[in-house]
Design a protein around this motif. Structure first.
Motif, PDB file in Angstrom:
ATOM      1  N   ALA A 117      71.776 -15.005  74.621  1.00 30.73           N
ATOM      2  CA  ALA A 117      71.009 -15.920  74.609  1.00 30.73           C
ATOM      3  C   ALA A 117      71.089 -16.003  72.475  1.00 30.73           C
ATOM      4  CB  ALA A 117      69.377 -15.401  74.403  1.00 30.73           C
ATOM      5  N   ASP A 118      70.908 -15.210  71.751  1.00 27.17           N
ATOM      6  CA  ASP A 118      71.436 -15.189  70.488  1.00 27.17           C
ATOM      7  C   ASP A 118      72.287 -15.644  70.011  1.00 27.17           C
ATOM      8  OD1 ASP A 118      68.922 -14.049  69.581  1.00 27.17           O
ATOM      9  OD2 ASP A 118      69.699 -11.756  69.527  1.00 27.17           O
ATOM     10  N   GLY A 119      73.640 -15.396  70.756  1.00 23.97           N
ATOM     11  CA  GLY A 119      75.453 -15.551  70.401  1.00 23.97           C
ATOM     12  C   GLY A 119      75.503 -17.031  70.768  1.00 23.97           C
ATOM     13  N   LEU A 120      74.315 -17.290  71.832  1.00 26.53           N
ATOM     14  CA  LEU A 120      74.100 -18.995  72.289  1.00 26.53           C
ATOM     15  C   LEU A 120      73.316 -19.979  71.541  1.00 26.53           C
ATOM     16  CD1 LEU A 120      73.660 -18.861  75.979  1.00 26.53           C
ATOM     17  CD2 LEU A 120      75.768 -20.598  74.435  1.00 26.53           C
ATOM     18  N   ARG A 121      72.532 -18.736  70.553  1.00 30.16           N
ATOM     19  CA  ARG A 121      72.039 -19.981  69.475  1.00 30.16           C
ATOM     20  C   ARG A 121      72.451 -20.202  68.294  1.00 30.16           C
ATOM     21  NH1 ARG A 121      67.678 -16.203  71.588  1.00 30.16           N
ATOM     22  NH2 ARG A 121      65.733 -17.475  72.404  1.00 30.16           N
ATOM     23  N   ASP A 122      73.169 -19.429  68.157  1.00 27.94           N
ATOM     24  CA  ASP A 122      74.353 -19.569  66.292  1.00 27.94           C
ATOM     25  C   ASP A 122      75.100 -20.759  67.101  1.00 27.94           C
ATOM     26  OD1 ASP A 122      72.268 -17.131  65.547  1.00 27.94           O
ATOM     27  OD2 ASP A 122      73.781 -15.727  66.021  1.00 27.94           O
ATOM     28  N   ARG A 123      76.300 -20.319  68.620  1.00 27.80           N
ATOM     29  CA  ARG A 123      76.820 -21.489  68.480  1.00 27.80           C
ATOM     30  C   ARG A 123      76.239 -23.132  68.496  1.00 27.80           C
ATOM     31  NH1 ARG A 123      80.586 -21.714  73.498  1.00 27.80           N
ATOM     32  NH2 ARG A 123      82.292 -24.179  72.831  1.00 27.80           N
ATOM     33  N   VAL A 124      74.897 -22.998  69.189  1.00 30.57           N
ATOM     34  CA  VAL A 124      74.328 -24.128  69.012  1.00 30.57           C
ATOM     35  C   VAL A 124      73.997 -24.453  67.943  1.00 30.57           C
ATOM     36  CG1 VAL A 124      72.106 -25.394  69.655  1.00 30.57           C
ATOM     37  CG2 VAL A 124      73.474 -23.990  71.770  1.00 30.57           C
ATOM     38  N   ALA A 125      73.897 -23.860  66.655  1.00 35.83           N
ATOM     39  CA  ALA A 125      73.513 -24.347  65.050  1.00 35.83           C
ATOM     40  C   ALA A 125      74.585 -24.292  65.294  1.00 35.83           C
ATOM     41  CB  ALA A 125      72.926 -22.769  64.349  1.00 35.83           C
TER      42      ALA A 125
ATOM     43  N   ALA B  40      67.253 -24.119  78.473  1.00 31.75           N
ATOM     44  CA  ALA B  40      67.793 -24.585  76.866  1.00 31.75           C
ATOM     45  C   ALA B  40      66.888 -24.787  75.918  1.00 31.75           C
ATOM     46  CB  ALA B  40      69.132 -25.849  77.156  1.00 31.75           C
ATOM     47  N   ASP B  41      65.893 -25.738  76.794  1.00 30.26           N
ATOM     48  CA  ASP B  41      64.586 -26.151  75.892  1.00 30.26           C
ATOM     49  C   ASP B  41      63.948 -24.565  75.048  1.00 30.26           C
ATOM     50  OD1 ASP B  41      62.673 -27.303  75.045  1.00 30.26           O
ATOM     51  OD2 ASP B  41      61.534 -27.496  76.675  1.00 30.26           O
ATOM     52  N   GLU B  42      63.774 -23.343  76.410  1.00 28.50           N
ATOM     53  CA  GLU B  42      63.116 -22.031  75.903  1.00 28.50           C
ATOM     54  C   GLU B  42      64.011 -21.792  75.060  1.00 28.50           C
ATOM     55  OE1 GLU B  42      61.212 -20.924  80.599  1.00 28.50           O
ATOM     56  OE2 GLU B  42      63.221 -20.193  79.882  1.00 28.50           O
ATOM     57  N   LEU B  43      65.354 -21.643  75.004  1.00 29.00           N
ATOM     58  CA  LEU B  43      66.254 -20.951  73.976  1.00 29.00           C
ATOM     59  C   LEU B  43      66.322 -21.775  72.411  1.00 29.00           C
ATOM     60  CD1 LEU B  43      68.773 -19.096  74.001  1.00 29.00           C
ATOM     61  CD2 LEU B  43      69.978 -21.169  73.990  1.00 29.00           C
ATOM     62  N   ILE B  44      66.083 -22.431  72.731  1.00 29.83           N
ATOM     63  CA  ILE B  44      65.864 -23.707  70.866  1.00 29.83           C
ATOM     64  C   ILE B  44      64.205 -23.205  70.226  1.00 29.83           C
ATOM     65  CG2 ILE B  44      66.457 -25.240  69.938  1.00 29.83           C
ATOM     66  CD1 ILE B  44      68.798 -23.984  71.365  1.00 29.83           C
ATOM     67  N   SER B  45      63.217 -23.430  71.670  1.00 29.66           N
ATOM     68  CA  SER B  45      62.180 -22.963  71.059  1.00 29.66           C
ATOM     69  C   SER B  45      61.253 -22.481  70.836  1.00 29.66           C
ATOM     70  CB  SER B  45      60.486 -23.339  72.822  1.00 29.66           C
ATOM     71  OG  SER B  45      59.741 -23.957  71.796  1.00 29.66           O
TER      72      SER B  45
ATOM     73  N   GLU C 261      58.702 -21.268  70.499  1.00 29.26           N
ATOM     74  CA  GLU C 261      57.419 -20.792  71.503  1.00 29.26           C
ATOM     75  C   GLU C 261      58.143 -19.200  71.720  1.00 29.26           C
ATOM     76  OE1 GLU C 261      55.129 -21.692  75.045  1.00 29.26           O
ATOM     77  OE2 GLU C 261      55.518 -23.250  73.966  1.00 29.26           O
ATOM     78  N   THR C 262      57.141 -18.305  71.636  1.00 27.16           N
ATOM     79  CA  THR C 262      57.190 -16.474  72.229  1.00 27.16           C
ATOM     80  C   THR C 262      56.758 -16.619  73.498  1.00 27.16           C
ATOM     81  OG1 THR C 262      55.160 -16.334  71.420  1.00 27.16           O
ATOM     82  CG2 THR C 262      56.784 -15.910  69.645  1.00 27.16           C
ATOM     83  N   GLY C 263      56.982 -15.819  74.035  1.00 29.94           N
ATOM     84  CA  GLY C 263      55.969 -15.463  75.767  1.00 29.94           C
ATOM     85  C   GLY C 263      57.336 -15.133  76.662  1.00 29.94           C
ATOM     86  N   ARG C 264      57.201 -15.345  77.524  1.00 32.71           N
ATOM     87  CA  ARG C 264      57.882 -14.923  79.156  1.00 32.71           C
ATOM     88  C   ARG C 264      58.536 -16.143  79.208  1.00 32.71           C
ATOM     89  NH1 ARG C 264      59.575 -11.109  82.279  1.00 32.71           N
ATOM     90  NH2 ARG C 264      60.419 -11.605  85.121  1.00 32.71           N
ATOM     91  N   HIS C 265      60.304 -16.096  79.319  1.00 33.65           N
ATOM     92  CA  HIS C 265      61.033 -17.389  79.281  1.00 33.65           C
ATOM     93  C   HIS C 265      61.668 -16.986  80.981  1.00 33.65           C
ATOM     94  CE1 HIS C 265      61.510 -17.528  74.898  1.00 33.65           C
ATOM     95  NE2 HIS C 265      60.928 -17.961  75.151  1.00 33.65           N
ATOM     96  N   HIS C 266      61.200 -17.870  81.169  1.00 37.58           N
ATOM     97  CA  HIS C 266      61.290 -18.004  83.241  1.00 37.58           C
ATOM     98  C   HIS C 266      62.140 -18.433  83.457  1.00 37.58           C
ATOM     99  CE1 HIS C 266      57.305 -16.754  83.580  1.00 37.58           C
ATOM    100  NE2 HIS C 266      56.508 -17.965  82.864  1.00 37.58           N
ATOM    101  N   ALA C 267      62.756 -19.560  82.752  1.00 37.70           N
ATOM    102  CA  ALA C 267      64.145 -20.609  83.430  1.00 37.70           C
ATOM    103  C   ALA C 267      65.506 -19.596  83.032  1.00 37.70           C
ATOM    104  CB  ALA C 267      64.347 -21.099  82.193  1.00 37.70           C
ATOM    105  N   LEU C 268      64.863 -18.859  81.952  1.00 35.05           N
ATOM    106  CA  LEU C 268      66.225 -18.260  81.256  1.00 35.05           C
ATOM    107  C   LEU C 268      66.538 -17.064  82.006  1.00 35.05           C
ATOM    108  CD1 LEU C 268      65.458 -18.258  76.924  1.00 35.05           C
ATOM    109  CD2 LEU C 268      67.952 -18.710  78.353  1.00 35.05           C
ATOM    110  N   ASP C 269      65.231 -16.168  82.244  1.00 35.65           N
ATOM    111  CA  ASP C 269      65.400 -15.168  83.284  1.00 35.65           C
ATOM    112  C   ASP C 269      66.644 -15.576  84.591  1.00 35.65           C
ATOM    113  OD1 ASP C 269      63.600 -13.544  81.370  1.00 35.65           O
ATOM    114  OD2 ASP C 269      62.106 -14.063  82.843  1.00 35.65           O
TER     115      ASP C 269
END
Length: 254
Positions: free
Chosen positions: A234-242, A210-215, A217-225
């Motif tokens: 991921a983009d859909g979740l960000r929109d819903r969170v917003a 969740a932190d990687e999704l919202i942050s 910060e660029t780079g590899r997102h290990h937990a999301l992986d």
């Protein structure tokens, strides 16, 4: 839209009384609600959350004991802790921290089913994951604010905090949460949210994702992986969170 922005702050005297009430083996939603009801700021936030889309109820909750039942005593405790820490400052830095905490909490709740995590645990851990930043700020306001402005990555942040303060915000937050008798699963997620492979606990992975999704910060997102979340999802979740975060403005701070 539920909005707590204009609600009063949570009193610093509420937390120890609430902790005692929740720790009582005979505690009920009504007994916890009686403590919450003496704090208008906390009561407003509990009712707001119970009526939010996070819980998806068909009818409006107006009774405080019912609201405590809906959100759970763990989340009530989390709101009290988060808002007590939130009283240390009203700067833009802290306002941004509050907004980030709410967004990570919402994202963690949405991601929880994918990892078999209880949504309430995920929400609580997400809301508290960076509480150590506020605690370090409380101890050294000017020094921590200056230091925080220099961070470019989370790795930079952890190294700098340990160099200057002898600990980092993740560990500081977790230690305080254990002192406040927050369940180990939440404290552990706070301690390891920048290192989800340490123990690989599902709640930790969800909060880190969740932190990687919202942050930003660029780079590899290990937990999301680990959760196998593709870019579109991921983009859909960000929109819903917003969208949902806008309805919970002021859940922390105010």
């Amino acid at each position: 839209m539920i909005n707590t922005k204009r609600q009063p702050p949570v009193s610093t005297t509420t937390l120890p009384v609430l902790m005692e009430a929740i720790a009582d083996r005979a505690a009920t939603a009504a007994s916890v609600a009686s403590v919450v009801g003496h704090d208008p700021g906390l009561a407003a936030r509990v009712l707001a959350l119970a009526n939010s889309s996070q819980f998806g109820l068909c009818r409006r909750v107006t009774d405080l004991a019912q609201a405590v039942t809906v959100v759970g005593t763990g989340v009530v405790q989390t709101l009290a802790i988060a808002n007590t820490a939130a009283l240390v400052d009203t700067s833009a830095f802290v306002a941004d921290a509050h907004d980030h905490a709410v967004r990570v909490a919402i994202a963690a709740r949405l991601l929880a089913p994918a990892a078999g995590v209880h949504p309430d645990d995920a929400f609580a851990a997400g809301l508290l994951h960076d509480i150590g930043e506020l605690l370090l700020l409380q101890d050294s306001p000017s020094e921590y604010a200056r230091l925080h402005a220099t961070f470019e990555t989370h790795a930079d942040q952890l190294r700098a905090e340990k160099r200057v303060f002898g600990t980092d915000h993740a560990l500081a937050g977790a230690e305080h949460l254990l002192d406040w008798r927050v369940p180990d699963v939440i404290a552990d997620a706070v301690a390891d949210h920048h290192d989800p492979f340490h123990g690989s606990a599902p709640t930790t992975i969800v909060v880190a994702a969740a932190d990687e999704l919202i942050s930003a910060e660029t780079g590899r997102h290990h937990a999301l992986d680990l959760l196998e979340l593709d870019v579109a999802a991921a983009d859909g979740l960000r929109d819903r969170v917003a969208t949902e975060a806008g309805a919970l403005t002021g859940l922390v701070g105010g």
